[in-house]
Scaffold this active site. Structure first.
Site, PDB file in Angstrom:
ATOM      1  N   GLY A  12     -18.364  78.149 -94.626  1.00 47.01           N
ATOM      2  CA  GLY A  12     -18.811  76.820 -94.224  1.00 47.01           C
ATOM      3  C   GLY A  12     -17.857  75.696 -94.579  1.00 47.01           C
ATOM      4  O   GLY A  12     -18.285  74.550 -94.756  1.00 47.01           O
ATOM      5  N   SER A  13     -16.556  75.992 -94.648  1.00 43.93           N
ATOM      6  CA  SER A  13     -15.629  74.881 -94.955  1.00 43.93           C
ATOM      7  C   SER A  13     -15.638  73.856 -93.821  1.00 43.93           C
ATOM      8  O   SER A  13     -15.544  72.653 -94.068  1.00 43.93           O
ATOM      9  CB  SER A  13     -14.215  75.400 -95.241  1.00 43.93           C
ATOM     10  OG  SER A  13     -13.616  75.914 -94.086  1.00 43.93           O
ATOM     11  N   ASN A  14     -15.784  74.303 -92.594  1.00 43.54           N
ATOM     12  CA  ASN A  14     -15.897  73.343 -91.478  1.00 43.54           C
ATOM     13  C   ASN A  14     -17.203  72.556 -91.575  1.00 43.54           C
ATOM     14  O   ASN A  14     -17.220  71.345 -91.368  1.00 43.54           O
ATOM     15  CB  ASN A  14     -15.831  74.065 -90.129  1.00 43.54           C
ATOM     16  CG  ASN A  14     -14.407  74.371 -89.733  1.00 43.54           C
ATOM     17  OD1 ASN A  14     -13.671  73.474 -89.346  1.00 43.54           O
ATOM     18  ND2 ASN A  14     -13.999  75.628 -89.858  1.00 43.54           N
ATOM     19  N   LEU A  84     -21.411  83.713 -86.296  1.00 44.13           N
ATOM     20  CA  LEU A  84     -20.824  84.945 -85.765  1.00 44.13           C
ATOM     21  C   LEU A  84     -21.772  85.830 -84.964  1.00 44.13           C
ATOM     22  O   LEU A  84     -21.373  86.891 -84.506  1.00 44.13           O
ATOM     23  CB  LEU A  84     -20.177  85.739 -86.916  1.00 44.13           C
ATOM     24  CG  LEU A  84     -19.097  84.946 -87.686  1.00 44.13           C
ATOM     25  CD1 LEU A  84     -18.452  85.806 -88.762  1.00 44.13           C
ATOM     26  CD2 LEU A  84     -18.021  84.367 -86.762  1.00 44.13           C
ATOM     27  N   ASN A 101     -18.768  74.811 -79.935  1.00 47.20           N
ATOM     28  CA  ASN A 101     -18.247  75.867 -80.809  1.00 47.20           C
ATOM     29  C   ASN A 101     -16.791  75.586 -81.148  1.00 47.20           C
ATOM     30  O   ASN A 101     -16.062  74.993 -80.347  1.00 47.20           O
ATOM     31  CB  ASN A 101     -18.340  77.214 -80.080  1.00 47.20           C
ATOM     32  CG  ASN A 101     -17.847  78.376 -80.941  1.00 47.20           C
ATOM     33  OD1 ASN A 101     -18.188  78.497 -82.113  1.00 47.20           O
ATOM     34  ND2 ASN A 101     -17.026  79.242 -80.364  1.00 47.20           N
ATOM     35  N   HIS A 103     -13.326  77.670 -82.020  1.00 48.99           N
ATOM     36  CA  HIS A 103     -12.745  79.004 -81.983  1.00 48.99           C
ATOM     37  C   HIS A 103     -11.349  78.943 -82.607  1.00 48.99           C
ATOM     38  O   HIS A 103     -10.566  78.043 -82.268  1.00 48.99           O
ATOM     39  CB  HIS A 103     -12.677  79.516 -80.544  1.00 48.99           C
ATOM     40  CG  HIS A 103     -12.251  80.946 -80.477  1.00 48.99           C
ATOM     41  ND1 HIS A 103     -13.126  81.979 -80.735  1.00 48.99           N
ATOM     42  CD2 HIS A 103     -11.042  81.511 -80.256  1.00 48.99           C
ATOM     43  CE1 HIS A 103     -12.467  83.133 -80.654  1.00 48.99           C
ATOM     44  NE2 HIS A 103     -11.198  82.872 -80.366  1.00 48.99           N
ATOM     45  N   ASP A 144     -17.270  82.540 -74.963  1.00 47.13           N
ATOM     46  CA  ASP A 144     -16.001  81.838 -75.232  1.00 47.13           C
ATOM     47  C   ASP A 144     -15.429  81.173 -73.980  1.00 47.13           C
ATOM     48  O   ASP A 144     -14.258  80.831 -73.940  1.00 47.13           O
ATOM     49  CB  ASP A 144     -14.962  82.811 -75.813  1.00 47.13           C
ATOM     50  CG  ASP A 144     -15.166  83.031 -77.305  1.00 47.13           C
ATOM     51  OD1 ASP A 144     -15.751  82.146 -77.968  1.00 47.13           O
ATOM     52  OD2 ASP A 144     -14.751  84.083 -77.818  1.00 47.13           O
TER      53      ASP A 144
HETATM   54  C1  GAR Z   1     -13.450  79.219 -88.546  1.00 43.52           C
HETATM   55  O1  GAR Z   1     -12.054  79.460 -88.566  1.00 43.52           O
HETATM   56  C2  GAR Z   1     -13.971  79.290 -87.126  1.00 43.52           C
HETATM   57  O2  GAR Z   1     -13.046  78.870 -86.164  1.00 43.52           O
HETATM   58  C3  GAR Z   1     -14.244  80.756 -86.987  1.00 43.52           C
HETATM   59  O3  GAR Z   1     -14.814  81.129 -88.214  1.00 43.52           O
HETATM   60  C4  GAR Z   1     -14.190  80.349 -89.248  1.00 43.52           C
HETATM   61  C5  GAR Z   1     -15.267  79.844 -90.190  1.00 43.52           C
HETATM   62  O4  GAR Z   1     -14.690  79.223 -91.313  1.00 43.52           O
HETATM   63  N1  GAR Z   1     -15.134  81.013 -85.874  1.00 43.52           N
HETATM   64  C6  GAR Z   1     -15.041  82.083 -85.099  1.00 43.52           C
HETATM   65  O5  GAR Z   1     -14.245  82.982 -85.298  1.00 43.52           O
HETATM   66  C7  GAR Z   1     -16.044  82.124 -83.942  1.00 43.52           C
HETATM   67  N2  GAR Z   1     -15.610  83.078 -82.944  1.00 43.52           N
HETATM   68  P1  GAR Z   1     -15.568  78.319 -92.285  1.00 43.52           P
HETATM   69  O6  GAR Z   1     -16.844  79.117 -92.609  1.00 43.52           O
HETATM   70  O7  GAR Z   1     -14.724  78.128 -93.506  1.00 43.52           O
HETATM   71  O8  GAR Z   1     -15.881  77.045 -91.582  1.00 43.52           O
END
Ligand code: GAR
Length: 186
Positions: A12-14, A84, A101, A103, A144
């Site tokens: 969940g850093s985003n 995911l 989303n 990606h 996607d």
């Molecule tokens: C992110 O890099 C995002 O783009 C990716 O999961 C990561 C989650 O990081 N998403 C996918 O691969 C979706 N197909 P986070 O939990 O640190 O935010």
């Protein structure tokens, strides 16, 4: 004031960057962080921002439990930030052009089934790509393939590893995702 829900399966850093960005906003608030993983670190991050959390199983999501919760919370926009699971079509249809989303690659390359998280960066490395990046897109029924809103690129060289590629991609995600969301809300 728009009410946003973030769906995330992992760290969940985003999600954290988004919660931080909107914490004093008059435009939008993060009304919910929802996860299919009971122990996802994103839930801890949500607590730090006093954002309510909700967890559910894949089966519950498929039975409509998550959609019900999003309706109950009057959610306007759904943000997928490292979520995911495949989203049920009824849920996508409930938020037409209101589900976004991120990606971790330059779609249409490295998208589709099995292309998430580290798998994407390993595939980019294996192909010897000279660049990668991020794609922020609307979610439609072909996961996607929704309308691309924004892309940013980063250069790679032969010394990059899947881990260093992931770090470069995360940097772009953290820099752009919150502001791109804000612009979408207008
Ligand atoms: C992110 O890099 C995002 O783009 C990716 O999961 C990561 C989650 O990081 N998403 C996918 O691969 C979706 N197909 P986070 O939990 O640190 O935010």
């Amino acid at each position: 004031m728009k009410r946003l829900a973030i769906l995330a399966s992992g760290s969940g850093s985003n999600a954290e960057k988004i919660m931080d960005h909107f914490k004093n906003s008059s435009k939008a608030s993060i009304a919910l962080v929802a996860s299919n993983k009971l122990d996802a670190y994103v839930l801890e991050r949500a607590k730090k921002f006093n954002v309510p959390t909700f967890t559910f199983t894949r089966k519950e999501m498929e039975a409509g439990v998550l959609l019900e919760k999003l309706k109950e919370e009057n959610i306007d926009w759904v943000i997928l930030a490292g979520f995911l699971l495949k989203i049920p079509v009824e849920l996508i249809r409930a938020f037409p052009d209101k589900m976004v989303n991120i990606h971790p690659a330059l779609l249409p390359k490295y998208g589709g089934k099995g292309m998430y998280g580290a798998h994407v960066h390993e595939a980019v490395k294996a192909a010897g790509e000279k660049e990668t990046g991020i794609t922020i897109h609307l979610v439609n029924e072909n996961y996607d393939e929704g309308k691309i809103i924004f892309q940013a690129h980063t250069a790679l060289d032969e010394l990059d590893t899947p881990d260093s590629i992931a770090a470069k991609v995360h940097e772009l995600e953290h820099k752009y995702f919150p502001t791109v969301i804000e612009e979408l809300l207008d």
